[in-house]
Design an enzyme around this catalytic site. Structure first.
Site, PDB file in Angstrom:
ATOM      1  N   LYS A   1       0.659  -1.367   0.243  1.00 35.87           N
ATOM      2  CA  LYS A   1       0.223  -0.005  -0.588  1.00 35.87           C
ATOM      3  C   LYS A   1       0.709   1.091   0.505  1.00 35.87           C
ATOM      4  CE  LYS A   1      -1.651   1.653   4.271  1.00 35.87           C
ATOM      5  NZ  LYS A   1      -1.490   2.943   4.134  1.00 35.87           N
ATOM      6  N   ASN A   2       1.577   1.049   0.393  1.00 36.31           N
ATOM      7  CA  ASN A   2       2.993   2.164   0.765  1.00 36.31           C
ATOM      8  C   ASN A   2       3.600   2.653  -0.534  1.00 36.31           C
ATOM      9  OD1 ASN A   2       1.605   2.656   3.463  1.00 36.31           O
ATOM     10  ND2 ASN A   2       3.077   2.507   4.724  1.00 36.31           N
TER      11      ASN A   2
ATOM     12  N   CYS B   1      -4.437   8.184   9.902  1.00 34.14           N
ATOM     13  CA  CYS B   1      -4.621   7.222  11.314  1.00 34.14           C
ATOM     14  C   CYS B   1      -4.112   7.998  12.148  1.00 34.14           C
ATOM     15  CB  CYS B   1      -3.614   6.395  11.327  1.00 34.14           C
ATOM     16  SG  CYS B   1      -3.529   4.688  10.042  1.00 34.14           S
TER      17      CYS B   1
ATOM     18  N   ARG C   1       1.000  14.435  13.276  1.00 33.06           N
ATOM     19  CA  ARG C   1       1.595  13.863  11.919  1.00 33.06           C
ATOM     20  C   ARG C   1       1.704  15.514  11.586  1.00 33.06           C
ATOM     21  NH1 ARG C   1      -0.761   8.468  10.105  1.00 33.06           N
ATOM     22  NH2 ARG C   1       1.401   8.352   8.926  1.00 33.06           N
TER      23      ARG C   1
ATOM     24  N   ASP D   1       5.382   0.922  11.979  1.00 34.43           N
ATOM     25  CA  ASP D   1       4.016   0.101  11.310  1.00 34.43           C
ATOM     26  C   ASP D   1       3.812  -1.715  11.918  1.00 34.43           C
ATOM     27  OD1 ASP D   1       3.562   2.402  10.672  1.00 34.43           O
ATOM     28  OD2 ASP D   1       3.369   2.133   8.432  1.00 34.43           O
TER      29      ASP D   1
ATOM     30  N   ARG E   1      -8.198  -0.730   5.447  1.00 31.24           N
ATOM     31  CA  ARG E   1      -7.503   0.017   4.566  1.00 31.24           C
ATOM     32  C   ARG E   1      -6.033  -0.363   4.483  1.00 31.24           C
ATOM     33  NH1 ARG E   1      -6.180   4.688   8.258  1.00 31.24           N
ATOM     34  NH2 ARG E   1      -4.286   5.006   7.121  1.00 31.24           N
TER      35      ARG E   1
HETATM   36  C1  UD1 Z   1       4.562   6.811   5.989  1.00 29.49           C
HETATM   37  C2  UD1 Z   1       3.981   5.435   6.231  1.00 29.49           C
HETATM   38  C3  UD1 Z   1       3.032   5.378   7.746  1.00 29.49           C
HETATM   39  C4  UD1 Z   1       4.696   5.291   8.778  1.00 29.49           C
HETATM   40  C5  UD1 Z   1       5.401   6.409   8.554  1.00 29.49           C
HETATM   41  C6  UD1 Z   1       6.981   5.782   9.006  1.00 29.49           C
HETATM   42  C7  UD1 Z   1       3.192   6.090   3.958  1.00 29.49           C
HETATM   43  C8  UD1 Z   1       1.349   5.657   3.010  1.00 29.49           C
HETATM   44  N1  UD1 Z   1       2.769   5.947   5.478  1.00 29.49           N
HETATM   45  O1  UD1 Z   1       3.861   7.612   7.311  1.00 29.49           O
HETATM   46  O2  UD1 Z   1       2.606   3.886   7.007  1.00 29.49           O
HETATM   47  O3  UD1 Z   1       4.090   4.230   9.439  1.00 29.49           O
HETATM   48  O4  UD1 Z   1       5.741   6.277   6.907  1.00 29.49           O
HETATM   49  O5  UD1 Z   1       7.364   4.906   8.611  1.00 29.49           O
HETATM   50  O6  UD1 Z   1       3.788   5.693   3.128  1.00 29.49           O
HETATM   51  N2  UD1 Z   1       6.664  14.520  10.751  1.00 29.49           N
HETATM   52  C9  UD1 Z   1       6.679  15.694  10.660  1.00 29.49           C
HETATM   53  N3  UD1 Z   1       6.704  16.734   9.448  1.00 29.49           N
HETATM   54  C10 UD1 Z   1       6.395  16.348   8.579  1.00 29.49           C
HETATM   55  C11 UD1 Z   1       6.606  15.099   8.112  1.00 29.49           C
HETATM   56  C12 UD1 Z   1       6.614  13.822   9.176  1.00 29.49           C
HETATM   57  O7  UD1 Z   1       7.418  16.258  11.772  1.00 29.49           O
HETATM   58  O8  UD1 Z   1       6.577  17.084   7.392  1.00 29.49           O
HETATM   59  C13 UD1 Z   1       7.271  13.511  11.338  1.00 29.49           C
HETATM   60  C14 UD1 Z   1       6.130  12.784  12.049  1.00 29.49           C
HETATM   61  O9  UD1 Z   1       4.954  13.596  12.626  1.00 29.49           O
HETATM   62  C15 UD1 Z   1       6.054  11.004  12.033  1.00 29.49           C
HETATM   63  C16 UD1 Z   1       7.897  11.445  11.818  1.00 29.49           C
HETATM   64  O10 UD1 Z   1       7.864  12.461  10.820  1.00 29.49           O
HETATM   65  O11 UD1 Z   1       6.332  11.876  13.647  1.00 29.49           O
HETATM   66  C17 UD1 Z   1       7.731  10.028  10.490  1.00 29.49           C
HETATM   67  O12 UD1 Z   1       6.312  10.323   9.875  1.00 29.49           O
HETATM   68  P1  UD1 Z   1       6.559  10.229   7.938  1.00 29.49           P
HETATM   69  O13 UD1 Z   1       8.573   9.978   7.599  1.00 29.49           O
HETATM   70  O14 UD1 Z   1       6.558  11.321   7.496  1.00 29.49           O
HETATM   71  O15 UD1 Z   1       5.459   9.351   7.473  1.00 29.49           O
HETATM   72  P2  UD1 Z   1       4.136   9.412   6.587  1.00 29.49           P
HETATM   73  O16 UD1 Z   1       5.354   9.638   5.606  1.00 29.49           O
HETATM   74  O17 UD1 Z   1       3.314   9.997   7.080  1.00 29.49           O
END
Ligand code: UD1
Length: 422
Positions: free
Chosen positions: A22-23, A118, A123, A308, A400
């Protein structure tokens, strides 16, 4: 609303085919916005999040055809008729924000709602926005909508240092950079296999990208991208969840269509817990003969232990004799499943970002609620090991991210059914 009703399982046995990730599929679908030509994607899991993304893309004018039986999608973003995401679709899913980078690159503007997703911490999207800003995009936030646009002829390549190796920010900036003028360097980039799969697809479209899978990704912007055909990588989190199912039931299963390399941190922690893995010609065998041992784990960006898989390992720890400690470093507030596991008799104490788990002899079936996607998976695993019957409500979270999870578990010998939740 539906619920899962699950009875304590015998050890699970047999083969299970792992679906596409999915990701990986979600950013690759968004990347199809970067070309007006046809893109064909294979091994796309027919999940709710994928359908949400397709609906969102259709709102931008993309023609999509999803053959769910063949798990194949054909897309063509011939003409982008709107850069304004339909709020209804975009808000349900955080990955909707991954359309911002491609839209900015191709159309110099995008209007996307602040993403939902989620319930695991706040986030934010500040890292995505900082990257776009470095490349020359302005943004403003109004009524929950993020409006982005570039002036003076579009995005320009720049060095972008990420404070944290965010998966989504790396993907968004990488996609935006493919059509930017000049070279973009993403430093402290995420190195997850899903990033490499997206980079691979973008290269097939004609993008110039090197360094994916390391902490520095370099993208040389090109004038245009073309259509491409690609097969999405297997889902390492679905695979890890089935590995955990073999572990918790003391079973012996073979995962077909997996990449063992992507599962190294999971395999290592299972070994610590007395669960064996073996690479066979037909797939990855996972089995347990002796008792589960307690674990010490800390979630980290790849190649560390994936956040995850944290909830699923808490289910294992809950029935492993001794004291386990699980520390969550990627997301704040990602222990919502602990409360539900406690209802099943688990002994868990949370102290800030760590959970201390004293293994109990046996969990007890109970009525519990899936609070998010992976928390729901953890409840299924616990239910397989719990005495009596467990009812899990709010299973839409689970759907999902897991394709046909009950059919796959049933084929391995689990007693799981789907019922109306009154
Ligand atoms: C993706 C995955 C999710 C997984 C996560 C971490 C998808 C669709 N989802 O989510 O399943 O749990 O990677 O492996 O691929 N953060 C910030 N600012 C930002 C972006 C992120 O502070 O602009 C923080 C987030 O709050 C979190 C951490 O960085 O604490 C990791 O987030 P991120 O790696 O961005 O996760 P996602 O891409 O949302």
């Amino acid at each position: 609303m539906e619920k899962f009703v699950i009875h304590k399982a015998q050890p699970l046995y047999g083969h299970v085919k792992i679906s596409g990730a999915k990701n990986a599929a979600l950013p690759i679908l968004a990347a199809c916005l970067l070309t007006s030509e046809v893109c064909i994607l294979h091994n796309v899991p027919p999940l709710r999040d994928v359908e949400e993304m397709l609906a969102l893309l259709e709102g931008f004018g993309v023609k999509t055809e999803f053959d769910k039986t063949k798990e194949m999608v054909q897309l063509q973003a011939g003409e982008i008729i709107s850069c304004d995401a339909m709020q209804a679709h975009a808000q349900t899913m955080r990955a909707s924000f991954l359309t911002a980078g491609p839209l900015l690159a191709r159309m110099q503007k995008a209007k996307i709602p602040m993403p939902g997703g989620c319930q695991i911490g706040s986030r934010p999207i500040d890292l995505h926005l900082k990257g776009f800003a470095a490349m020359g995009a302005n943004h403003k936030l109004e009524h929950g909508l993020v409006e982005l646009n570039t002036k003076n002829g579009g995005l320009r390549g720049k060095t972008v240092y990420l404070d944290f190796p965010s998966v989504g920010a790396t993907e968004n900036i990488m996609m935006a950079a493919t059509l930017a003028k000049g070279t973009t360097r993403i430093e402290n980039a995420a190195a997850e296999p899903e990033i490499c799969d997206l980079a691979e697809f973008l290269r097939k479209m004609g993008a110039q990208i090197t360094g994916d899978g390391t902490d520095t990704i370099v993208i040389d912007g090109v004038a245009a991208l073309h259509g491409a055909e690609h097969t999405v990588i297997p889902d390492r989190i679905e695979a890890g969840t089935f590995m955990a199912a073999a572990a918790i039931t003391g079973g012996d299963i073979v995962l077909e269509d997996v990449k063992a390399d992507h599962l190294k941190p999971v395999i290592a922690k299972l070994a610590e817990s007395n669960v064996k893995t073996e690479i066979l010609p037909e797939g990855l065998r996972v089995y347990r003969k002796g008792k589960l041992r307690p674990i010490q784990l800390k979630t980290m960006p790849f190649p560390g232990f994936p956040t995850d898989m944290q909830a699923q390992f808490m289910s294992i720890a809950a029935v492993a004799k001794g004291t386990s400690v699980i520390t969550e470093t990627v997301f704040e507030n990602r222990f919502l499943h602990a409360g539900e596991l406690q209802r099943m008799g688990a002994d868990i104490k949370i102290d800030s970002r760590s959970a201390v788990i004293e293994g109990v002899e046996e969990l007890t079936g109970s009525k519990v609620r899936a609070t998010d996607l992976r928390a729901g998976a953890a409840l299924i695993l616990s239910a397989l090991a719990a005495k009596g019957e467990t009812e899990i409500s709010d299973i839409y979270h689970i759907e999902r991210g897991y394709y046909h999870i009950e059919e796959k578990l049933r084929a391995l010998g689990a007693e799981i059914s789907r019922q109306e939740d009154s």
